[in-house]
Motif scaffolding. Structure first.
Motif, PDB file in Angstrom:
ATOM      1  N   CYS A 117       8.833   6.183   3.327  1.00 47.36           N
ATOM      2  CA  CYS A 117       8.789   6.445   2.069  1.00 47.36           C
ATOM      3  C   CYS A 117       7.200   6.766   2.080  1.00 47.36           C
ATOM      4  CB  CYS A 117       8.930   5.522   1.162  1.00 47.36           C
ATOM      5  SG  CYS A 117      10.981   5.360   0.729  1.00 47.36           S
ATOM      6  N   GLN A 118       6.367   6.151   2.531  1.00 50.63           N
ATOM      7  CA  GLN A 118       5.048   6.263   2.635  1.00 50.63           C
ATOM      8  C   GLN A 118       4.585   7.495   3.444  1.00 50.63           C
ATOM      9  OE1 GLN A 118       3.695   2.504   4.312  1.00 50.63           O
ATOM     10  NE2 GLN A 118       4.258   1.318   2.328  1.00 50.63           N
ATOM     11  N   ARG A 119       5.507   7.857   4.480  1.00 47.72           N
ATOM     12  CA  ARG A 119       5.026   9.007   5.393  1.00 47.72           C
ATOM     13  C   ARG A 119       5.479  10.098   4.697  1.00 47.72           C
ATOM     14  NH1 ARG A 119       7.129   5.648   9.607  1.00 47.72           N
ATOM     15  NH2 ARG A 119       9.235   6.548   9.237  1.00 47.72           N
TER      16      ARG A 119
ATOM     17  N   GLU B  78       2.852   5.476  -7.460  1.00 44.11           N
ATOM     18  CA  GLU B  78       1.619   5.752  -8.443  1.00 44.11           C
ATOM     19  C   GLU B  78       2.140   5.606  -9.839  1.00 44.11           C
ATOM     20  OE1 GLU B  78      -1.591   5.332  -7.474  1.00 44.11           O
ATOM     21  OE2 GLU B  78      -1.109   5.494  -5.374  1.00 44.11           O
TER      22      GLU B  78
ATOM     23  N   ALA C 121       5.704  10.427   1.308  1.00 43.18           N
ATOM     24  CA  ALA C 121       4.691  10.623   0.028  1.00 43.18           C
ATOM     25  C   ALA C 121       3.366  10.993   0.545  1.00 43.18           C
ATOM     26  CB  ALA C 121       4.431   9.309  -0.611  1.00 43.18           C
ATOM     27  N   ALA C 122       2.891  10.749   1.714  1.00 40.53           N
ATOM     28  CA  ALA C 122       1.546  11.329   2.340  1.00 40.53           C
ATOM     29  C   ALA C 122       1.677  12.709   2.715  1.00 40.53           C
ATOM     30  CB  ALA C 122       1.198  10.463   3.391  1.00 40.53           C
ATOM     31  N   GLU C 123       2.842  13.274   2.916  1.00 44.97           N
ATOM     32  CA  GLU C 123       2.975  14.563   3.286  1.00 44.97           C
ATOM     33  C   GLU C 123       3.343  15.617   2.024  1.00 44.97           C
ATOM     34  OE1 GLU C 123       5.701  15.341   6.705  1.00 44.97           O
ATOM     35  OE2 GLU C 123       5.715  13.234   6.770  1.00 44.97           O
TER      36      GLU C 123
ATOM     37  N   ASP D 242       4.685  14.737  -6.510  1.00 50.55           N
ATOM     38  CA  ASP D 242       4.591  13.316  -6.401  1.00 50.55           C
ATOM     39  C   ASP D 242       5.733  12.648  -5.916  1.00 50.55           C
ATOM     40  OD1 ASP D 242       1.855  12.733  -7.100  1.00 50.55           O
ATOM     41  OD2 ASP D 242       2.534  13.444  -9.010  1.00 50.55           O
TER      42      ASP D 242
ATOM     43  N   PRO E 284       1.441  15.690  -1.253  1.00 46.25           N
ATOM     44  CA  PRO E 284       0.338  16.319  -2.089  1.00 46.25           C
ATOM     45  C   PRO E 284       0.018  17.773  -1.844  1.00 46.25           C
ATOM     46  CG  PRO E 284      -0.163  14.045  -1.285  1.00 46.25           C
ATOM     47  CD  PRO E 284       1.034  14.346  -0.539  1.00 46.25           C
TER      48      PRO E 284
ATOM     49  N   GLU F 240       7.945   2.119   5.310  1.00 44.71           N
ATOM     50  CA  GLU F 240       7.062   3.316   6.070  1.00 44.71           C
ATOM     51  C   GLU F 240       7.467   4.583   5.803  1.00 44.71           C
ATOM     52  OE1 GLU F 240       6.606  -0.985   7.371  1.00 44.71           O
ATOM     53  OE2 GLU F 240       8.417   0.306   7.241  1.00 44.71           O
TER      54      GLU F 240
ATOM     55  N   ILE G 190       3.866   3.073  -3.410  1.00 45.19           N
ATOM     56  CA  ILE G 190       4.916   3.600  -2.724  1.00 45.19           C
ATOM     57  C   ILE G 190       5.477   2.765  -1.531  1.00 45.19           C
ATOM     58  CG2 ILE G 190       3.459   4.826  -1.221  1.00 45.19           C
ATOM     59  CD1 ILE G 190       6.719   6.234  -2.544  1.00 45.19           C
TER      60      ILE G 190
ATOM     61  N   ARG H 219      14.626  13.671   4.711  1.00 40.48           N
ATOM     62  CA  ARG H 219      13.423  14.474   5.295  1.00 40.48           C
ATOM     63  C   ARG H 219      14.233  16.045   5.601  1.00 40.48           C
ATOM     64  NH1 ARG H 219       8.958  12.428   6.958  1.00 40.48           N
ATOM     65  NH2 ARG H 219       8.230  14.620   7.706  1.00 40.48           N
TER      66      ARG H 219
END
Length: 277
Positions: free
Chosen positions: A100-102, A138, A104-106, A113, A108, A98, A162, A71
């Motif tokens: 990595c998911q957080r 993805e 990745a969600a931030e 990607d 876009p 989790e 992810i 981060r």
């Protein structure tokens, strides 16, 4: 492809070397300029900051220590803002699914990607370009990343969305820690029975008890010199998996507890007596 790599440590160094050897344009940055110097001498492009590097690449590999480090580079270092639209960030660090998911969600809003691509094998295997690369993300960004991942990975497996790569990496590390624990305790038992530890290890490597953990123990993993930090991090995530899975695997919680204690011993933090208690 223009490829950036941050995290030129024990395993990251040969990964970056593989990228350059495959003909990609390698861009590097490190907090200490002397870490970058050998790469620059061999033709890589060195940068004064992570953001400066990010502005020049289509693919960025991160092989840093923790979620906080990931981060820090991506957000505090201005990397996501600097990356061009369509760039892929591959997180090679072992962090929680989790996390990595957080991240990745931030990503876009920045047009970037994120995939997770933790690796297993260690420095020696990385030098042989044979790391196991466990990929989550993805389909489209994973496909774009494959030409880079395959420079140091064999096999490279896309496992699902992810975080999927991190799930498998944590399970891999749990099994490795369990095997390391068993190997160390058996060698210690042999020593207390009057056997030479080194001779016993060498002999067992020719039997059905042989394993990567046993071969690494006392060679790559030296009692008293192993950092327990990584083991604690990986086993903590594994314990979360166990808690979520419930009774079918609850005995693994005992395995984790013993493995943590032995990791502390291998770190030199516990006496041999404590590790055997």
């Amino acid at each position: 492809m223009r490829v950036g790599f941050i995290g030129l440590g024990d395993q990251g160094e040969p990964m970056a070397e593989a990228i350059a050897e495959a003909g990609h344009e390698l861009h590097v940055w490190a907090r200490r300029p002397e870490v970058m110097a050998p790469f620059v001498e061999r033709g890589a492009v060195g940068h004064a900051s992570a953001a400066e590097l990010a502005a020049e690449v289509e693919h960025l590999g991160l092989c840093v220590g923790s979620e906080a480090d990931v981060r820090s580079v991506l957000f505090d270092g201005g990397v996501l803002e600097a990356l061009p639209d369509g760039a892929v960030v591959a997180i090679h660090s072992t962090i929680s699914p989790e996390a990595c998911q957080r991240i990745a969600a931030e990503a876009p809003p920045y047009g970037v990607d994120v995939i997770d691509a933790p690796v297993s094998g260690g420095r020696r295997v990385a030098q042989e370009r044979g790391l196991l690369v466990m990929v989550g993300g993805e389909e489209a960004p994973v496909s774009r990343a494959m030409p880079v991942l395959e420079t140091y990975g064999n096999p490279v497996r896309h496992l699902g969305p992810i975080g999927s790569g991190q799930v498998v990496k944590v399970l891999n590390n749990l099994l490795m820690n369990a095997n390391l624990t068993n190997s160390h305790l058996v060698l210690e038992l042999g020593r207390h029975l009057g056997l030479d530890r080194a001779a016993l290890r060498e002999l067992l490597l020719h039997g059905t008890s042989r394993s990567f953990a046993l071969s690494a123990l006392d060679d790559q993993v030296i009692p008293g010199k192993l950092s327990a930090v990584t083991g604690r991090k990986d086993l903590a995530v594994a314990r979360q998996f166990i808690d979520g899975a419930g009774s079918p695997v609850d005995l693994l919680d005992q395995v984790v507890a013993i493995a943590l204690e032995v990791r502390e011993h291998l770190d030199g933090s516990l006496s041999s007596t404590a590790a055997r208690s």
